[in-house]
Design a protein around this motif. Sequence first.
Motif, PDB file in Angstrom:
ATOM      1  N   UNK A 161       0.759  37.090  -6.273  1.00  0.00           N
ATOM      2  CA  UNK A 161       2.036  36.559  -6.746  1.00  0.00           C
ATOM      3  C   UNK A 161       2.825  35.959  -5.594  1.00  0.00           C
ATOM      4  N   UNK A 162       2.772  36.641  -4.444  1.00  0.00           N
ATOM      5  CA  UNK A 162       3.483  36.137  -3.274  1.00  0.00           C
ATOM      6  C   UNK A 162       2.865  34.824  -2.785  1.00  0.00           C
ATOM      7  N   UNK A 163       1.534  34.751  -2.788  1.00  0.00           N
ATOM      8  CA  UNK A 163       0.866  33.529  -2.359  1.00  0.00           C
ATOM      9  C   UNK A 163       1.232  32.355  -3.263  1.00  0.00           C
ATOM     10  N   UNK A 164       1.250  32.625  -4.583  1.00  0.00           N
ATOM     11  CA  UNK A 164       1.616  31.562  -5.514  1.00  0.00           C
ATOM     12  C   UNK A 164       3.053  31.108  -5.295  1.00  0.00           C
ATOM     13  N   UNK A 165       3.952  32.064  -5.029  1.00  0.00           N
ATOM     14  CA  UNK A 165       5.354  31.723  -4.791  1.00  0.00           C
ATOM     15  C   UNK A 165       5.511  30.901  -3.522  1.00  0.00           C
ATOM     16  N   UNK A 169       6.530  26.865  -2.673  1.00  0.00           N
ATOM     17  CA  UNK A 169       7.581  26.448  -1.748  1.00  0.00           C
ATOM     18  C   UNK A 169       7.038  25.498  -0.677  1.00  0.00           C
ATOM     19  N   UNK A 170       5.792  25.694  -0.271  1.00  0.00           N
ATOM     20  CA  UNK A 170       5.202  24.861   0.775  1.00  0.00           C
ATOM     21  C   UNK A 170       4.884  23.453   0.255  1.00  0.00           C
ATOM     22  N   UNK A 171       4.442  23.359  -0.991  1.00  0.00           N
ATOM     23  CA  UNK A 171       3.952  22.095  -1.517  1.00  0.00           C
ATOM     24  C   UNK A 171       4.956  20.952  -1.377  1.00  0.00           C
TER      25      UNK A 171
END
Length: 313
Positions: A161-165, A169-171
Amino acid sequence: MRPVSSFSATLSAVRSPGPRAQRPRYVDDLRGHLETILRWKRLVLAIAILGAVTGVLLAFSGGGTEYQAESTVIVGASSVQIGRSPEQDATLARGYVDRINGSLQGAIRERGDISGSVGISAESVSGSPFIVITASADDEQAALDANKDFTNAFVAQVTESNEALVESQIQPVRQRLNQLTRQIRIDERRLVDAAAGRITLSADERTQIESRLARQRPEADGLSERIRDLSVTLGSPSLVGVLGFSEETTRSNDRLIANGVLGLVGGLLLGSVLALFLNALELRLSTPGQVRRRLGLETLAIVPSSDPGRRVE
């Protein structure tokens, strides 16, 4: 000599001047049942105690034994890297506890393939980022395995979940950086070509390009730094980490008290029913209440059968 009950009834018949005030029938019936139970109180009490003891013995025999295995999870092991305070970690831990005990538990159970017969609960250590996850089962090994599977599934769920969040934000930052990088390269190439004489730039065009580069280069550096910071968070699996699992389980008999209380209540009910049944088999009138209910007369005196002197009197 007349029986005690007959003597009481005779006195009642002689001294009662008229019909007594009528009470509702159900009141007399209730009082009669209560008197009967009190007459057989020793029997009722013995059966109640027997029921309570039986319930406790059943709990000790294994039917009420529950095994509990625990694991400890820390929230925010990477707080120094991502700039969170300990107070924020403690707040986040309480939030995770609420979700483990609520909406998130079903998904984690499915991910860890946890049996529905295993109980899962979580609690936070007050004022700290620690979470204690407990698995409860009737089998010791099942509790240990479920605790490990659930805890690992929880950590994996939080990490994903943290990676997806973070990725979300990075994209957009990465897209903006790519746009700036392309524009900077175009402008720098034009300046290089103009200096080599391959193209001709007016003074105004050169000034605009240099001014644009002066704005875009710091912005690109800032975006690159932002991506690096987010990447640290993205690559940090210890955002939620396992401190350890219990190697042994603890046993509890939560049903011990419940079984004892249920046995006691059941014994009281059974003893009361038995007392009423035995009373129904009696043919004598033994109490003033029986005289009142069956003959409709109030008892004026009772001759104790255990006192010969009073009986003669």
